[in-house]
Each structure stands twice: as C-alpha cells, then as structure tokens.
Design a protein around this motif. Structure first.
Motif, PDB file in Angstrom:
ATOM      1  N   MET A 230       0.846  -1.183   0.000  1.00 50.47           N
ATOM      2  CA  MET A 230       0.000   0.000   0.000  1.00 50.47           C
ATOM      3  C   MET A 230       0.884   1.235   0.000  1.00 50.47           C
ATOM      4  O   MET A 230       2.075   1.159   0.318  1.00 50.47           O
ATOM      5  N   ASP A 231       0.308   2.376  -0.391  1.00 48.83           N
ATOM      6  CA  ASP A 231       1.115   3.593  -0.337  1.00 48.83           C
ATOM      7  C   ASP A 231       0.888   4.299   0.997  1.00 48.83           C
ATOM      8  O   ASP A 231      -0.107   4.085   1.690  1.00 48.83           O
ATOM      9  N   ILE A 232       1.858   5.120   1.375  1.00 51.76           N
ATOM     10  CA  ILE A 232       1.802   5.835   2.650  1.00 51.76           C
ATOM     11  C   ILE A 232       1.365   7.261   2.351  1.00 51.76           C
ATOM     12  O   ILE A 232       2.178   8.131   2.065  1.00 51.76           O
ATOM     13  N   SER A 233       0.064   7.476   2.386  1.00 52.50           N
ATOM     14  CA  SER A 233      -0.490   8.797   2.081  1.00 52.50           C
ATOM     15  C   SER A 233      -0.957   9.528   3.327  1.00 52.50           C
ATOM     16  O   SER A 233      -1.002  10.768   3.343  1.00 52.50           O
ATOM     17  N   ASP A 234      -1.305   8.798   4.379  1.00 49.82           N
ATOM     18  CA  ASP A 234      -1.845   9.412   5.589  1.00 49.82           C
ATOM     19  C   ASP A 234      -0.940   9.228   6.802  1.00 49.82           C
ATOM     20  O   ASP A 234      -1.361   9.489   7.930  1.00 49.82           O
ATOM     21  N   GLY A 235       0.288   8.790   6.599  1.00 48.17           N
ATOM     22  CA  GLY A 235       1.222   8.592   7.701  1.00 48.17           C
ATOM     23  C   GLY A 235       1.508   7.121   7.933  1.00 48.17           C
ATOM     24  O   GLY A 235       0.639   6.263   7.763  1.00 48.17           O
ATOM     25  N   LEU A 236       2.736   6.810   8.326  1.00 46.65           N
ATOM     26  CA  LEU A 236       3.160   5.421   8.501  1.00 46.65           C
ATOM     27  C   LEU A 236       2.295   4.672   9.501  1.00 46.65           C
ATOM     28  O   LEU A 236       1.875   3.537   9.236  1.00 46.65           O
ATOM     29  N   ILE A 237       2.013   5.270  10.646  1.00 47.73           N
ATOM     30  CA  ILE A 237       1.245   4.562  11.676  1.00 47.73           C
ATOM     31  C   ILE A 237      -0.200   4.353  11.242  1.00 47.73           C
ATOM     32  O   ILE A 237      -0.749   3.249  11.356  1.00 47.73           O
ATOM     33  N   ARG A 238      -0.840   5.400  10.727  1.00 46.74           N
ATOM     34  CA  ARG A 238      -2.239   5.268  10.303  1.00 46.74           C
ATOM     35  C   ARG A 238      -2.368   4.234   9.181  1.00 46.74           C
ATOM     36  O   ARG A 238      -3.260   3.376   9.200  1.00 46.74           O
ATOM     37  N   ASP A 239      -1.469   4.294   8.196  1.00 48.60           N
ATOM     38  CA  ASP A 239      -1.596   3.382   7.058  1.00 48.60           C
ATOM     39  C   ASP A 239      -1.167   1.960   7.409  1.00 48.60           C
ATOM     40  O   ASP A 239      -1.781   0.992   6.940  1.00 48.60           O
ATOM     41  N   SER A 240      -0.151   1.792   8.246  1.00 42.82           N
ATOM     42  CA  SER A 240       0.231   0.437   8.649  1.00 42.82           C
ATOM     43  C   SER A 240      -0.844  -0.196   9.531  1.00 42.82           C
ATOM     44  O   SER A 240      -1.028  -1.424   9.508  1.00 42.82           O
ATOM     45  N   THR A 241      -1.566   0.630  10.283  1.00 36.77           N
ATOM     46  CA  THR A 241      -2.704   0.120  11.050  1.00 36.77           C
ATOM     47  C   THR A 241      -3.757  -0.449  10.108  1.00 36.77           C
ATOM     48  O   THR A 241      -4.346  -1.506  10.369  1.00 36.77           O
ATOM     49  N   ARG A 242      -3.985   0.232   8.993  1.00 39.70           N
ATOM     50  CA  ARG A 242      -4.946  -0.262   8.003  1.00 39.70           C
ATOM     51  C   ARG A 242      -4.500  -1.598   7.420  1.00 39.70           C
ATOM     52  O   ARG A 242      -5.298  -2.524   7.254  1.00 39.70           O
ATOM     53  N   MET A 243      -3.192  -1.696   7.100  1.00 41.42           N
ATOM     54  CA  MET A 243      -2.682  -2.957   6.565  1.00 41.42           C
ATOM     55  C   MET A 243      -2.807  -4.073   7.594  1.00 41.42           C
ATOM     56  O   MET A 243      -3.240  -5.186   7.274  1.00 41.42           O
ATOM     57  N   ALA A 244      -2.444  -3.776   8.842  1.00 42.54           N
ATOM     58  CA  ALA A 244      -2.482  -4.783   9.895  1.00 42.54           C
ATOM     59  C   ALA A 244      -3.908  -5.277  10.142  1.00 42.54           C
ATOM     60  O   ALA A 244      -4.156  -6.487  10.257  1.00 42.54           O
ATOM     61  N   LYS A 245      -4.853  -4.349  10.219  1.00 46.17           N
ATOM     62  CA  LYS A 245      -6.245  -4.741  10.463  1.00 46.17           C
ATOM     63  C   LYS A 245      -6.823  -5.510   9.283  1.00 46.17           C
ATOM     64  O   LYS A 245      -7.554  -6.489   9.470  1.00 46.17           O
ATOM     65  N   ALA A 246      -6.495  -5.095   8.068  1.00 43.61           N
ATOM     66  CA  ALA A 246      -6.992  -5.805   6.888  1.00 43.61           C
ATOM     67  C   ALA A 246      -6.420  -7.210   6.807  1.00 43.61           C
ATOM     68  O   ALA A 246      -7.077  -8.135   6.303  1.00 43.61           O
ATOM     69  N   SER A 247      -5.189  -7.395   7.304  1.00 47.28           N
ATOM     70  CA  SER A 247      -4.511  -8.690   7.225  1.00 47.28           C
ATOM     71  C   SER A 247      -4.720  -9.544   8.465  1.00 47.28           C
ATOM     72  O   SER A 247      -4.323 -10.717   8.481  1.00 47.28           O
ATOM     73  N   GLY A 248      -5.297  -8.967   9.517  1.00 46.03           N
ATOM     74  CA  GLY A 248      -5.506  -9.723  10.746  1.00 46.03           C
ATOM     75  C   GLY A 248      -4.212 -10.010  11.490  1.00 46.03           C
ATOM     76  O   GLY A 248      -4.070 -11.078  12.105  1.00 46.03           O
ATOM     77  N   VAL A 249      -3.260  -9.064  11.445  1.00 47.11           N
ATOM     78  CA  VAL A 249      -1.956  -9.250  12.078  1.00 47.11           C
ATOM     79  C   VAL A 249      -1.608  -8.018  12.901  1.00 47.11           C
ATOM     80  O   VAL A 249      -2.364  -7.042  12.948  1.00 47.11           O
ATOM     81  N   SER A 250      -0.448  -8.058  13.545  1.00 48.07           N
ATOM     82  CA  SER A 250       0.134  -6.879  14.189  1.00 48.07           C
ATOM     83  C   SER A 250       1.455  -6.567  13.499  1.00 48.07           C
ATOM     84  O   SER A 250       2.025  -7.423  12.819  1.00 48.07           O
ATOM     85  N   VAL A 251       1.941  -5.341  13.664  1.00 49.37           N
ATOM     86  CA  VAL A 251       3.226  -4.963  13.074  1.00 49.37           C
ATOM     87  C   VAL A 251       4.054  -4.242  14.126  1.00 49.37           C
ATOM     88  O   VAL A 251       3.513  -3.536  14.989  1.00 49.37           O
ATOM     89  N   ASP A 252       5.366  -4.436  14.045  1.00 48.18           N
ATOM     90  CA  ASP A 252       6.282  -3.766  14.958  1.00 48.18           C
ATOM     91  C   ASP A 252       7.404  -3.139  14.146  1.00 48.18           C
ATOM     92  O   ASP A 252       8.025  -3.812  13.311  1.00 48.18           O
TER      93      ASP A 252
END
Length: 336
Positions: A230-252
């Motif tokens: 995905m592209d980072i258009s709204d900030g790393l934390i906000r967008d990685s949260t979207r990826m994590a929730k869509a994938s059912g995972v956590s990220v560190d």
C-alpha cells in the motif's frame, strides 16, 4: 425534508468514520475489487482495470499563499494531482495508463494559472516515469474555490496486490521517504520568512508540494512476490494500522531504523521547534510504499526493511514501535 440537526456531522466522525458509515450503502458488486484498498479493480475483456481517484481542494489540501508567505504554484497543484493518483496504482503493483481530470475554478482565475497547472500535469507524468499514462479528457467548471479531481486508470501485469495479504513472519519494508512531506507542510504553515529558508528546508517543502512517489517499485515488489502492499499517504502509523487490520496481524517497527529517516528532517525541526520523529511516524503525503515481503532475499534494493509482521494477540496493540504501543489514530484525516 429529513431533519439532520440531531445527527452526527462529518466533522464529528472523521474520515474513517464517514467511510465506515457510507461504504455499506454503496453497491460495488460489479467490481472485482471494491473500496478498501488504494485503488479498485474492474473486470474488462481479457483482464482488469485498476481505478483510483483523489481530490485537491483550496484551503483544505493547499493554500494559495501559506502562513510562511510562500505562494503555492498552480504548477505544483497540477503535479501533485498526478503524483497522488499514480501512487495508488503503483501501490497495487500496477502501471498507470490513462487519466481524466475535473478542474473547478473561480471565474476570476487568470488563464496563466490554468496553463501553469496543465504544465505541472504534463511534467509530472514525464518526470515520475509514468510513460504509459495519457490524459483522456475531463471536465472544467466554475466554483467559488479551486478544486481538482483526478481519476487514473491502470493495469498490473502480475495481478493486483492488496493490503490484506501480510502474514506473521513477513518483513515490513518501505520505498521512498518518510516524513519529508509532513515536515514540509509544517514549514509552510509556520510563521517564518520563506525567503530565508536554506536548501535543506526547501527540499522538504518540495516534498509536500511536488512529491515523487517511487513508481516502478510497486510492479517490482509484485514480481518479487510481495504479500501486501500500500502507499503511505496518511502517515506510517495510520496506514500500517490499516494494513495490519486488513490482514488480521500486528506490526512492529524498528525504532533505530526509523531514526535514520528522521535525520534528514532536522533542518525543518530546528526551524519549527518540532520533534522530527513525529513526521516520520505520522506525516502523510510522501506517497512511498509500505510492503510485506516473505523474506529478506525477496526485498528489492530500493526498499528499506523497517519492521516485521507478528501474529495478532487479543491484548496486543495492532502497531508498535520497538515493542511499545503508539497512537493509532494520529496522521492525516481530511475531517480532523
């Protein structure tokens, strides 16, 4: 007439709340991929067409004259209208092929402004490397403020890549910059004399006004077997949260690696008295790529590994930095 006086407003809900409320009401059953990723996909004879649309509105997404005194050129608005849309197609692992542009202007806008805007569009296509992209048409209208809506079509040779495919054990990597555009926006909004900006500060301002998404990195990631993108258009934390929730995972994320991105932001931090890590984590509109790769040998050379994907735990935060929870709601929101 329906009485809306007691209802929540769009300002109350914020961008994600609005999307959560209206997307279930929209019929996307004829699409092979509906709303939720950076671009949609529509089946056509022989394959799919990727579709993305974005809008730039005066005094919401840009100011004609910033508090710093810097004039926002029409050329840069044209440039960004292309950059933010081809970034979405890039984030699906695709290449942009066609675009339509709707431009609304006050009646007293000088013709030279419109011509400068058009030149920005043309030069962005060439400079960014979107060689296959052609302007198909659009619409021109009168409005009380400047508004630009650009729709870009694209295709992917390797099939569309979604943000929902990240798996525990994947490496998180980013292509492009983190925080440049956020730092540039802070400088533009700062009450300082733009004539006194040094070269390093001007480079960050250019990151906001004339972003350069890493086109080509999306298709290369797809070819390398990336799991999620995905592209980072709204900030790393906000967008990685979207990826994590869509994938059912956590990220560190690795804090030490992120600090290296903060180094180039120090000139803006010195001017505005802000902490540069704020922009790395929460600054939007750099339009870099966030990718989840199965293993290190799969990561193309222009990507920097910045973290890892972990299994979701009931009490575990979706996104952490160095193992510590962060504020997930921070980042860019049109209605904040």
């Amino acid at each position: 007439m329906t009485n809306f006086q007691s209802e929540a407003t769009v300002g109350d809900l914020g961008e994600q709340g609005i999307l959560d409320a209206i997307l279930p009401l929209l019929d996307s059953s004829k699409a092979s991929l509906g709303p939720g990723d950076d671009a949609g996909a529509l089946r056509v004879a022989g394959g799919e067409v990727l579709v993305s649309v974005d809008t730039l509105v005066e005094n919401q997404d840009f100011r004609l004259v910033w508090p710093s005194g810097q004039e926002h050129k029409a050329y840069d608005i044209g440039w960004k209208s292309i950059a933010q849309n081809v970034s979405d197609i890039n984030a699906m692992g695709g290449n942009s092929t066609g675009a339509v542009i709707s431009l609304s202007l006050p009646g007293n806008t000088p013709l030279e402004w419109a011509k400068d805007f058009a030149q920005g569009v043309t030069d962005a296509i060439k400079y960014l490397g979107a060689e296959e992209l052609t302007i198909l048409g659009g619409d021109l209208g009168k409005a009380s403020e400047i508004s630009v809506t650009t729709t870009v079509l694209g295709e992917s040779e390797h099939g569309k890549i979604l943000r929902s495919g990240a798996k525990p054990g994947d490496l998180l990597a980013v292509a492009g910059h983190l925080g440049d555009a956020g730092a540039g926006l802070e400088v533009l909004e700062h009450q300082s004399d733009s004539a006194a900006w040094n070269r390093a500060v001007r480079r960050l301002v250019a990151g906001q006004c004339r972003p350069v998404p890493p086109l080509g990195s999306g298709p290369r990631a797809a070819e390398a077997g990336v799991h999620a993108l995905m592209d980072i258009s709204d900030g790393l934390i906000r967008d990685s949260t979207r990826m994590a929730k869509a994938s059912g995972v956590s990220v560190d994320f690795d804090l030490e690696v992120l600090k290296k991105f903060a180094e180039r932001l120090k000139p803006a931090a010195a001017l505005t008295k802000q902490e540069p890590m704020k922009w790395v984590l929460h600054g939007g509109e750099d339009f870099g790529l966030l990718a989840a790769f199965p293993k290190a040998s799969d990561v193309p050379e222009e990507f920097t590994v910045i973290g890892k994907v972990t299994a979701r735990s009931g009490r575990r935060s979706v996104v952490t930095v160095g193992g510590n929870p962060v504020v997930e709601g921070a980042g860019f929101d049109h209605f904040s």
